[in-house]
Design an enzyme around this catalytic site. Structure first.
Site, short mmCIF file in Angstrom:
data_model
loop_
_atom_site.label_atom_id
_atom_site.label_comp_id
_atom_site.label_asym_id
_atom_site.label_seq_id
_atom_site.Cartn_x
_atom_site.Cartn_y
_atom_site.Cartn_z
N ASP A 81 0.95 -12.36 -37.73
CA ASP A 81 1.97 -13.18 -38.38
C ASP A 81 2.92 -13.77 -37.33
OD1 ASP A 81 2.84 -12.91 -41.66
OD2 ASP A 81 4.19 -14.00 -40.32
N TYR A 99 1.33 -29.63 -47.88
CA TYR A 99 0.70 -28.38 -48.34
C TYR A 99 -0.62 -28.67 -49.04
CZ TYR A 99 0.53 -23.79 -50.74
OH TYR A 99 0.18 -22.55 -51.22
N ARG A 121 11.11 -19.99 -54.97
CA ARG A 121 10.12 -20.06 -56.04
C ARG A 121 10.78 -19.64 -57.36
NH1 ARG A 121 4.70 -17.86 -53.02
NH2 ARG A 121 6.17 -16.72 -51.74
P1 NAD Z 1 4.48 -16.16 -47.74
O1 NAD Z 1 5.26 -17.32 -47.25
O2 NAD Z 1 5.22 -14.96 -48.23
O3 NAD Z 1 3.45 -15.65 -46.64
C1 NAD Z 1 2.87 -16.48 -45.68
C2 NAD Z 1 2.82 -15.72 -44.37
O4 NAD Z 1 2.21 -16.54 -43.38
C3 NAD Z 1 4.22 -15.36 -43.85
O5 NAD Z 1 4.23 -14.02 -43.43
C4 NAD Z 1 4.43 -16.32 -42.68
O6 NAD Z 1 5.31 -15.82 -41.71
C5 NAD Z 1 3.00 -16.48 -42.18
N1 NAD Z 1 2.79 -17.72 -41.44
C6 NAD Z 1 3.19 -18.98 -41.76
N2 NAD Z 1 2.79 -19.86 -40.82
C7 NAD Z 1 2.13 -19.13 -39.87
C8 NAD Z 1 1.51 -19.47 -38.64
N3 NAD Z 1 1.49 -20.73 -38.20
N4 NAD Z 1 0.94 -18.47 -37.92
C9 NAD Z 1 0.97 -17.19 -38.35
N5 NAD Z 1 1.57 -16.81 -39.50
C10 NAD Z 1 2.13 -17.77 -40.26
O7 NAD Z 1 3.52 -16.72 -48.89
P2 NAD Z 1 2.55 -15.93 -49.89
O8 NAD Z 1 3.02 -16.19 -51.26
O9 NAD Z 1 2.36 -14.54 -49.42
O10 NAD Z 1 1.20 -16.76 -49.69
C11 NAD Z 1 0.12 -16.27 -48.92
C12 NAD Z 1 -1.03 -17.27 -48.95
O11 NAD Z 1 -1.47 -17.46 -50.30
C13 NAD Z 1 -0.65 -18.65 -48.43
O12 NAD Z 1 -1.73 -19.18 -47.69
C14 NAD Z 1 -0.45 -19.47 -49.68
O13 NAD Z 1 -0.73 -20.84 -49.47
C15 NAD Z 1 -1.45 -18.84 -50.64
N6 NAD Z 1 -1.03 -19.03 -52.03
C16 NAD Z 1 0.00 -18.30 -52.55
C17 NAD Z 1 0.41 -18.54 -53.85
C18 NAD Z 1 1.54 -17.77 -54.47
O14 NAD Z 1 1.89 -18.06 -55.62
N7 NAD Z 1 2.11 -16.79 -53.83
C19 NAD Z 1 -0.24 -19.52 -54.62
C20 NAD Z 1 -1.27 -20.24 -54.04
C21 NAD Z 1 -1.67 -19.98 -52.75
N1 UDP Z 2 11.61 -24.41 -60.81
C1 UDP Z 2 12.75 -24.35 -61.62
N2 UDP Z 2 13.85 -23.74 -61.11
C2 UDP Z 2 13.89 -23.16 -59.88
C3 UDP Z 2 12.72 -23.21 -59.07
C4 UDP Z 2 11.59 -23.85 -59.57
O1 UDP Z 2 12.75 -24.83 -62.76
O2 UDP Z 2 14.95 -22.61 -59.52
C5 UDP Z 2 10.40 -25.05 -61.37
C6 UDP Z 2 9.71 -26.04 -60.44
O3 UDP Z 2 10.28 -27.33 -60.57
C7 UDP Z 2 8.29 -25.97 -60.95
C8 UDP Z 2 8.13 -24.51 -61.41
O4 UDP Z 2 9.45 -24.03 -61.59
O5 UDP Z 2 8.12 -26.82 -62.06
C9 UDP Z 2 7.39 -23.63 -60.40
O6 UDP Z 2 8.02 -23.80 -59.14
P1 UDP Z 2 7.60 -22.94 -57.85
O7 UDP Z 2 8.36 -23.52 -56.71
O8 UDP Z 2 7.76 -21.50 -58.12
O9 UDP Z 2 6.03 -23.18 -57.68
P2 UDP Z 2 5.08 -24.47 -57.73
O10 UDP Z 2 5.85 -25.68 -58.15
O11 UDP Z 2 4.54 -24.59 -56.35
O12 UDP Z 2 4.06 -24.11 -58.75
#
Ligand code: NAD
Ligand code: UDP
Length: 322
Positions: free
Chosen positions: A32, A144, A185
């Site tokens: 990380d 993204y 989020r």
């Molecule tokens: P997070 O931000 O908590 O974790 C991401 C981790 O990656 C962090 O620890 C960050 O420090 C590390 N990181 C970022 N850029 C880096 C780099 N260049 N080199 C090394 N480390 C790096 O997010 P998360 O919710 O744990 O998500 C994890 C993965 O799952 C991500 O790839 C995200 O796109 C994917 N994902 C998550 C969700 C969700 O709802 N949580 C939904 C869709 C996809």
């Molecule tokens: N959102 C909201 N209030 C907040 C943060 C997010 O209403 O304080 C809404 C945002 O506009 C989106 C949904 O909640 O429609 C989910 O947002 P999030 O950022 O969690 O994830 P993503 O949009 O990537 O699904």
């Protein structure tokens, strides 16, 4: 015992995954750069001799001998991934190239944490894997969305051209303990606002929907996907198909926290998807009957308890001036 590399291992999902892989008797290397991750999420694992933490950025090649790679490194919250959009694209694209190159060199299996964002603001509902999506390539979410779409293309092409063993999962909104309280989020925002008696900020009219998956269900799906045969590469949706409006989420959070917070409305960010719900038929079929087990209210109770505890510890530290 397998040796497994988890990039983004100190993040929200990665830290849960590292813990589960260790508990299953594997050796785990957590890599990380701490952009959105924290050592504190994995510090409790550091006594385990089969756990290592490496500070490294996936945009730079990294060499190690492992059996499997889970590629999670990438900020996931819109606030964080929009902070430095170019870096977000580099992380997705160069990170994918570096992890695929490593997998090719050492013959490891590599799983990509892709996202429901590849569907953009979907015109097909719910979203099956064969839907190509509706993404604005120059919008504020494109760093993204397009970064993750390019990574999927790289995974498929390394598989087809170089026989790399790849797996692609498309993760839908996931929540649970160890999210960052200020990562922007919706679940963490609403819970922290409710616990502090602040206004709950709904963006837009709150009729947009999301389908929320508890983190343990995701980790289970990830591990099952990695265990599938080499002929199944995905992509496969991993999410909870039960859909909620943001208004319904806010009402659930207010009720479960017993908060007196009021709901206020704020402007909807551009390109905010209006609806999202995974079609999980493929996951059920290919991942040995996998389906989410934790309903939203049950997962929210655990998440609320986590943030409540975090807040108490923070105020004790403040009182003690540490
Ligand atoms: P997070 O931000 O908590 O974790 C991401 C981790 O990656 C962090 O620890 C960050 O420090 C590390 N990181 C970022 N850029 C880096 C780099 N260049 N080199 C090394 N480390 C790096 O997010 P998360 O919710 O744990 O998500 C994890 C993965 O799952 C991500 O790839 C995200 O796109 C994917 N994902 C998550 C969700 C969700 O709802 N949580 C939904 C869709 C996809
Ligand atoms: N959102 C909201 N209030 C907040 C943060 C997010 O209403 O304080 C809404 C945002 O506009 C989106 C949904 O909640 O429609 C989910 O947002 P999030 O950022 O969690 O994830 P993503 O949009 O990537 O699904």
């Amino acid at each position: 015992m397998k040796r497994i590399l988890v990039t983004g291992g100190a993040g929200f999902v990665g830290s849960h995954l590292c813990e589960r892989l260790l508990n299953e008797g594997n050796e785990v290397i957590c890599l990380d750069n701490y952009f959105t991750g924290r050592k504190s999420k994995v510090v409790h694992l550091m006594d385990n001799p089969y756990f290592e933490v490496v500070r490294h950025d996936v945009t730079i090649p990294y060499f190690i001998e492992v059996d499997e790679i889970y590629n999670l490194a990438c900020p996931a919250s819109p606030v964080h991934y929009q902070h430095n959009p170019i870096k977000t694209i580099k992380t997705s694209v160069m990170g994918a190239i570096n992890m695929l190159g490593l997998a090719k060199r050492i013959g490891a299996k590599v799983l990509q944490a892709s996202t429901s964002e590849v569907y953009g603001d979907p015109e097909m509902h719910p979203q099956p894997e064969h839907y190509w999506g509706h993404v604005n390539p120059i919008g504020i979410r494109s760093c993204y969305d397009e970064g993750k779409r390019c990574a999927e293309s790289l995974f498929v092409n390394y598989h087809e051209s170089n026989d790399v063993k790849v797996k692609i999962i498309r993760i839908f909104n996931t929540y649970g303990p160890k999210m960052e309280p200020d990562d922007g989020r919706v679940v963490s925002n609403f819970i922290n606002q409710a616990l502090q008696g602040q206004d709950i900020t709904i963006f837009g009219d709150g009729t947009q929907t999301r389908s929320f998956q508890y983190v343990d269900d995701l980790v289970d799906g990830m591990i099952r996907m990695m265990a599938t045969g080499d002929d199944f590469i995905g992509p496969v949706n991993i999410g909870n198909p039960v859909e909620f409006t943001m208004l319904e989420l806010a009402q659930n959070v207010i009720e479960l926290t017993g908060s007196s917070s009021k709901i206020i409305h704020m402007p909807l960010p551009s390109d905010d998807p209006t609806q999202r719900q995974p079609d999980i038929r493929l996951a059920k079929e290919k991942l040995n009957g996998w389906e989410p087990k934790i309903p939203l209210r049950e997962g929210l109770v655990d998440t609320i308890a986590y943030f409540d505890e975090l807040m108490k510890t923070a105020s004790i530290h403040k009182l003690m001036n540490v």
